[in-house]
Design a protein around this motif. Structure first.
Motif, PDB file in Angstrom:
ATOM      1  N   THR A  96      80.022  47.948  89.791  1.00 27.15           N
ATOM      2  CA  THR A  96      79.296  49.149  90.169  1.00 27.15           C
ATOM      3  C   THR A  96      78.558  48.908  91.470  1.00 27.15           C
ATOM      4  O   THR A  96      77.801  47.940  91.584  1.00 27.15           O
ATOM      5  CB  THR A  96      78.275  49.530  89.075  1.00 27.15           C
ATOM      6  N   ASN A 138      72.864  50.806  93.899  1.00 30.72           N
ATOM      7  CA  ASN A 138      72.194  51.997  94.391  1.00 30.72           C
ATOM      8  C   ASN A 138      71.249  51.589  95.516  1.00 30.72           C
ATOM      9  O   ASN A 138      70.302  50.841  95.309  1.00 30.72           O
ATOM     10  CB  ASN A 138      71.408  52.659  93.233  1.00 30.72           C
ATOM     11  N   PRO A 147      75.079  56.564  84.865  1.00 28.34           N
ATOM     12  CA  PRO A 147      75.025  55.857  86.146  1.00 28.34           C
ATOM     13  C   PRO A 147      74.216  54.574  86.079  1.00 28.34           C
ATOM     14  O   PRO A 147      74.280  53.760  86.998  1.00 28.34           O
ATOM     15  CB  PRO A 147      74.362  56.880  87.081  1.00 28.34           C
ATOM     16  N   SER A 206      68.144  57.849  84.948  1.00 28.37           N
ATOM     17  CA  SER A 206      69.407  58.417  85.391  1.00 28.37           C
ATOM     18  C   SER A 206      69.446  59.931  85.330  1.00 28.37           C
ATOM     19  O   SER A 206      70.495  60.525  85.370  1.00 28.37           O
ATOM     20  CB  SER A 206      70.556  57.861  84.541  1.00 28.37           C
TER      21      SER A 206
END
Length: 330
Positions: A75, A78, A215, A309
């Motif tokens: 992933t 972020n 997420p 999230s």
């Protein structure tokens, strides 16, 4: 309606009678199966005492050339939070139990609180009313070994108890299409980031398959644990899924890969659906267990990071209530 449609409908009616249409296969090294059976037996003694729904097998081996097709997904971090999500196995076994059943929910939860079980993460449902969100439901996930799936035990208050296979997913839309076609079931419940298929039902017990996306979760495919489906026509299924199946040598199984890269085993049923029937009904001493699973989630794991999230709503909630899904790492 064509004869082909009638045949497909007949197959679906027969398949509903088979609790072993979808099972979990856990491959182990020599000597480890006895340990895992002893570990899981207290949790499964009223649902799957013969380990047919959760098959722990030392003799079943998936060749390395097939395992090589299992890709470990990553992933992206972020950039705003610096948080890549809680890294988690893609498969979990969840028990939704009544407090007064043969295996009370609190008793089962206590089994997961002692070694070798270790806390992995939690998913909690919170309601946002004013400035003080409240947690209304919580699912704690535990891990016994790195090769085994996650486990969670949750309370229910009415209806059937549930044995649920949960797949943590990345590409929700593609995974829904894949498992709908593979299982031959339509979604029984859905909301953003979650859907549920009931694979089998009898008085007191449902066997379910759920897909969960967040997420804040970073699921990765497992190399020793796989979902296993019975199918009636493998070539037609592969054409429907737009994929190819690879034979697992020395077995009657074939290997597929779902859109997230998880290996899935399939096996054709005997001609005429001979493997289906009421004789396969799961025998339980208590068919009157009651319960209903919680609708929402919040996640937490073992290293202290926490990520929010966002929120999602469900049709069963009032317009004044917001359900917020958070992923935390404790």
């Amino acid at each position: 309606m064509s004869m082909r449609d009638l045949d497909e409908c007949d197959f679906q009616r027969e398949a509903v009678l088979d609790p072993y249409n979808c099972t979990l296969v856990l491959t182990t090294s020599n000597g480890e199966a006895r340990f895992l059976r002893a570990l899981f037996h207290p949790l499964l003694q009223w649902i799957d005492p013969a380990f047919r729904l959760i098959n722990i097998d030392e003799s079943f081996t998936v060749p390395n050339n097939i395992i090589a097709g299992v890709r470990r997904c990553q992933t992206p971090v972020n950039t705003a939070t610096g948080f890549a999500g809680v890294s988690t196995p893609s498969l979990a076994v969840m028990l939704f139990l009544h407090e007064n059943g043969c295996l009370p929910c609190k008793t089962a939860q206590q089994l997961l609180s002692v070694r070798p079980w270790t806390f992995h993460h939690k998913i909690a449902l919170t309601t946002a009313r004013g400035k003080n969100p409240q947690t209304v439901a919580r699912q704690d996930f535990y891990l016994a070994t790195q090769e085994a799936p996650l486990w969670a035990v949750c309370p229910i208050h009415y209806g059937n108890e549930h044995l649920r296979f949960t797949v943590f997913v990345r590409d929700m839309a593609a995974m829904i299409d894949f498992y709908r076609n593979l299982s031959g079931r339509e979604m029984e419940a859905s909301r953003p980031g979650f859907c549920l298929f009931t694979l089998y039902s009898q008085p007191g017990l449902d066997i379910q398959l759920a897909l969960k996306q967040s997420p804040s979760l970073n699921p990765y495919p497992m190399k020793n644990c796989f979902l296993n489906f019975l199918v009636d026509n493998l070539p037609s299924l592969c054409q429907l899924l737009g994929t190819q199946a690879m034979e697992v040598c020395g077995t009657h199984h074939y290997a597929l890969w779902d859109p997230d890269g998880n290996l899935v085993l399939v096996r054709e049923t005997a001609p005429g659906g001979a493997e289906f029937g009421d004789a396969h009904r799961i025998r339980r001493d208590d068919d009157s267990a009651l319960g209903l699973s919680a609708d929402g989630e919040t996640v937490s794991s073992s290293n202290g990071a926490r990520s929010h999230s966002g929120s999602s709503g469900t049709g069963s909630q009032s317009n004044t209530q917001r359900l917020t899904t958070n992923v935390w790492q404790l």
